[in-house]
Design an enzyme around this catalytic site. Structure first.
Site, mmCIF file in Angstrom:
data_model
loop_
_atom_site.group_PDB
_atom_site.id
_atom_site.type_symbol
_atom_site.label_atom_id
_atom_site.label_comp_id
_atom_site.label_asym_id
_atom_site.label_seq_id
_atom_site.Cartn_x
_atom_site.Cartn_y
_atom_site.Cartn_z
ATOM 1 N N ASP A 1 70.234 116.149 8.031
ATOM 2 C CA ASP A 1 70.231 117.266 7.073
ATOM 3 C C ASP A 1 70.290 118.607 7.793
ATOM 4 O OD1 ASP A 1 70.246 118.527 4.621
ATOM 5 O OD2 ASP A 1 68.076 118.412 4.332
ATOM 6 N N GLY B 1 58.511 129.380 2.782
ATOM 7 C CA GLY B 1 59.671 128.543 2.458
ATOM 8 C C GLY B 1 59.330 127.529 1.392
ATOM 9 N N ASP B 2 60.370 127.117 0.685
ATOM 10 C CA ASP B 2 60.169 126.100 -0.338
ATOM 11 C C ASP B 2 61.353 125.159 -0.297
ATOM 12 O OD1 ASP B 2 58.487 125.386 -2.826
ATOM 13 O OD2 ASP B 2 60.556 125.313 -3.508
ATOM 14 N N SER C 1 56.456 122.796 0.258
ATOM 15 C CA SER C 1 56.463 124.255 0.396
ATOM 16 C C SER C 1 55.781 124.573 1.719
ATOM 17 C CB SER C 1 55.738 124.912 -0.772
ATOM 18 O OG SER C 1 54.452 124.355 -0.905
ATOM 19 N N VAL C 2 56.246 125.637 2.350
ATOM 20 C CA VAL C 2 55.767 125.946 3.692
ATOM 21 C C VAL C 2 55.034 127.284 3.686
ATOM 22 C CG1 VAL C 2 56.460 126.277 6.103
ATOM 23 C CG2 VAL C 2 57.678 124.626 4.685
ATOM 24 N N PHE D 1 61.109 118.812 -0.480
ATOM 25 C CA PHE D 1 59.961 117.924 -0.325
ATOM 26 C C PHE D 1 58.636 118.654 -0.146
ATOM 27 C CE2 PHE D 1 63.686 115.592 1.311
ATOM 28 C CZ PHE D 1 63.732 114.625 0.313
HETATM 29 N N1 LIG Z 1 57.655 125.758 11.395
HETATM 30 C C1 LIG Z 1 58.074 126.652 10.507
HETATM 31 N N2 LIG Z 1 57.878 127.962 10.696
HETATM 32 C C2 LIG Z 1 58.309 128.879 9.790
HETATM 33 N N3 LIG Z 1 58.978 128.577 8.671
HETATM 34 C C3 LIG Z 1 59.201 127.275 8.425
HETATM 35 C C4 LIG Z 1 58.766 126.247 9.309
HETATM 36 N N4 LIG Z 1 59.158 125.049 8.802
HETATM 37 C C5 LIG Z 1 59.802 125.324 7.658
HETATM 38 N N5 LIG Z 1 59.841 126.646 7.411
HETATM 39 C C6 LIG Z 1 60.493 127.323 6.276
HETATM 40 O O1 LIG Z 1 60.360 126.539 5.109
HETATM 41 C C7 LIG Z 1 61.646 126.138 4.625
HETATM 42 C C8 LIG Z 1 61.554 124.737 4.025
HETATM 43 O O2 LIG Z 1 61.055 123.850 5.017
HETATM 44 P P1 LIG Z 1 61.577 122.365 5.163
HETATM 45 O O3 LIG Z 1 63.062 122.418 5.335
HETATM 46 O O4 LIG Z 1 60.803 121.680 6.231
HETATM 47 O O5 LIG Z 1 61.191 121.765 3.738
HETATM 48 P P2 LIG Z 1 61.912 120.618 2.934
HETATM 49 O O6 LIG Z 1 61.161 120.409 1.667
HETATM 50 O O7 LIG Z 1 62.056 119.411 3.804
HETATM 51 O O8 LIG Z 1 63.310 121.294 2.672
HETATM 52 P P3 LIG Z 1 64.722 120.662 2.361
HETATM 53 O O9 LIG Z 1 65.023 121.063 0.967
HETATM 54 O O10 LIG Z 1 65.633 121.321 3.369
HETATM 55 O O11 LIG Z 1 64.600 119.186 2.584
HETATM 56 C C9 LIG Z 1 62.575 126.265 5.835
HETATM 57 O O12 LIG Z 1 63.910 126.528 5.465
HETATM 58 C C10 LIG Z 1 61.984 127.432 6.585
HETATM 59 O O13 LIG Z 1 62.467 128.667 6.081
#
Ligand SMILES: Nc1ncnc2c1ncn2[C@@H]1O[C@H](COP(=O)(O)OP(=O)(O)OP(=O)(O)O)[C@@H](O)[C@H]1O
Length: 468
Positions: free
Chosen positions: A142, A28-29, A34-35, A32
């Site tokens: 959010d 995921g990206d 990347s995951v 804030f």
């Molecule tokens: N614990 C997890 N297990 C598997 N995938 C995850 C996990 N946490 C996040 N992801 C994946 O990563 C994506 C981005 O994570 P997250 O929403 O925490 O990031 P962000 O930078 O805060 O995103 P946003 O733009 O929503 O603020 C999620 O939509 C999901 O698909």
């Protein structure tokens, strides 16, 4: 860091006794961070590691982060568990329990409608997570399908990057939530919103689960309010006096639209489901059900179910049957199942496309892909659900300022945007980084300490964005 020194860094970490995680792939990206999917080499446990995009120059900075402050306090089967926080070379990593996918993935890949039982199960679990979170004194701010993570029949709330303490003092001036799920009081720049904004988002998500299409796919703030009006009707003084004040404070005039009954847009939903969505998507935040009240809504009546994957961990979670569990129930061999199951309507043959026919009157939507491609959505009813392009909003709008490291919009700017009714365009780049092994030390279950990591390289890809 160049490639050579990056390689050296990885080598150094691999030889370190702290080296614990093997990075598998990016999953995921977000705005804030990347995951990445990773494996704890000591325990074999699969985890998700979120690498934050901005740098953190002190540990104090990290533990004061909302995501850390709020998640450390939360322990609930429907809230994604933060296992560890790691900081190395000013880069911050969150280690979470791993979830298979997010709700958006499921919606996007879905060829036919979800059954009401599936939707009920997911919503029931999310409301439980939210009821707990709100009771703990936080609201998410959010909620969107991307932030609801699914593994088998279990769904959990994730991404607490914008979570707020309910006790924190308004005014809240920061930019909050993804547009399509953003509550009207936030769109109208109320400085005083509360956990009811999560309930609005849940109404929109619930509707999307039924139709596989976003309920309010606004292309900018003004269009977002327009879309809301075109569905739930322009708010009257009796319906939302406060909203009318908010609008006039920013010089905004609501479009005068009658609205449509949700059962017309979501014909596959039962009366109870429509009633719940309608109540959640009330203009007035005070008229929206709380999460605890939503759990008592007749939509969930008669449901007492513990998903198999939660049974060992908790004996009190009440959830209705789900997709995953449905097949089990069909086999009638569910051990340990107790309680009544709600009768659920089978997935209807209704094409989700039809639900948006109303949009052809007065509301046009365009899908922009790769800068140039604009596809006009004429008559949704003519396109099969699985052939239609799926829409995604930008993660967030371009910031106009940074407030405590977060994007922020001033009242005047939003007012100007709303007043001008400009239709936005543009594109939100999604960054991708390359995986590398990771070592870890640091914070573990509430104990701030040291940390370790590696550098990632970044390149750009692009996400789709709705305009017009
Ligand atoms: N614990 C997890 N297990 C598997 N995938 C995850 C996990 N946490 C996040 N992801 C994946 O990563 C994506 C981005 O994570 P997250 O929403 O925490 O990031 P962000 O930078 O805060 O995103 P946003 O733009 O929503 O603020 C999620 O939509 C999901 O698909």
């Amino acid at each position: 860091m160049n490639k050579a020194s990056w390689g050296a860094e990885i080598k150094r970490m691999e030889s370190s006794r702290w080296y614990r995680y093997k990075i598998i792939k990016e999953v995921g990206d977000g705005t804030f961070g990347s995951v990445w999917r990773a494996i704890n080499k000591q325990t074999g446990e699969i985890v998700a590691i979120k690498k934050m995009k901005r740098k953190y120059y002190s540990w104090e900075e990290c533990i004061n982060l909302r995501e850390v402050k709020s998640l450390r306090k939360m322990n609930h089967p429907n809230i994604v568990k933060l296992k560890e926080v790691i900081r190395e070379h000013d880069i911050l990593y969150f280690v979470f329990e791993y979830m298979e996918c997010n709700l958006y993935h499921l919606i996007k890949d879905r060829g036919k409608l979800f059954s009401e039982a599936e939707i009920r199960n997911w919503c029931f679990q999310v409301f439980q997570g939210l009821a707990y979170m709100h009771q703990q004194g936080y609201f998410h701010r959010d909620l969107k399908p991307e932030n609801l993570l699914v593994s088998k029949d279990v769904i959990k709330v994730a991404d607490f990057g914008l979570a707020r303490e309910i006790s924190s003092q308004p005014p809240y001036t920061e930019y909050v939530s993804t547009r399509w799920y953003r509550a009207p009081e936030v769109l109208l720049q109320s400085p005083m919103y509360n956990s009811a904004i999560d309930m609005w988002a849940m109404g929109a998500i619930m509707a999307e689960l039924f139709t596989l299409r976003p309920l309010f796919p606004g292309s900018n703030e003004a269009d977002e309010i327009y879309k809301i009006c075109s569905i739930i009707g322009t708010p009257t003084e009796t319906e939302w006096a406060e909203g009318i004040k908010l609008a006039s404070a920013i010089n905004y005039q609501f479009p005068q639209v009658t609205g449509v009954h949700l059962s017309v847009l979501i014909p596959s939903a039962s009366k109870d489901a429509i009633d719940l969505i309608t109540t959640l998507c009330s203009w007035d935040p005070c008229k929206r059900l709380t999460a605890t009240k939503a759990l008592q809504h007749s939509f969930f009546q008669g449901c007492l179910y513990v998903p198999p994957s939660l049974r060992l961990k908790t004996s009190v979670t009440r959830t209705p049957p789900s997709a995953g569990t449905r097949s089990m129930l069909e086999q009638k061999s569910v051990k340990g199942y107790s309680g009544t199951l709600s009768t659920s309507k089978p997935a209807s043959k209704f094409s989700p496309a039809k639900s948006h026919e109303y949009l052809t009157t007065g509301v046009q939507r365009k899908l922009e892909m790769n800068n140039q491609d604009e596809i006009k959505n004429h008559r949704f009813s003519k396109i099969a659900a699985n052939q239609q392009p799926r829409y995604r909003p930008p993660a967030r709008n371009s910031p106009t300022s940074i407030c405590n490291g977060k994007t922020a919009f001033g009242v005047s700017e939003t007012a100007e945007k709303l007043a001008n009714m400009n239709l936005g365009s543009g594109r939100v780049p999604a960054r991708q980084s390359f995986p590398a092994p990771m070592k870890a030390g640091g914070w573990h279950a509430g104990q701030p300490n040291m940390a370790a990591s590696q550098e990632f390289h970044a390149r750009r890809t692009f996400t789709r964005k709705v305009v017009g």
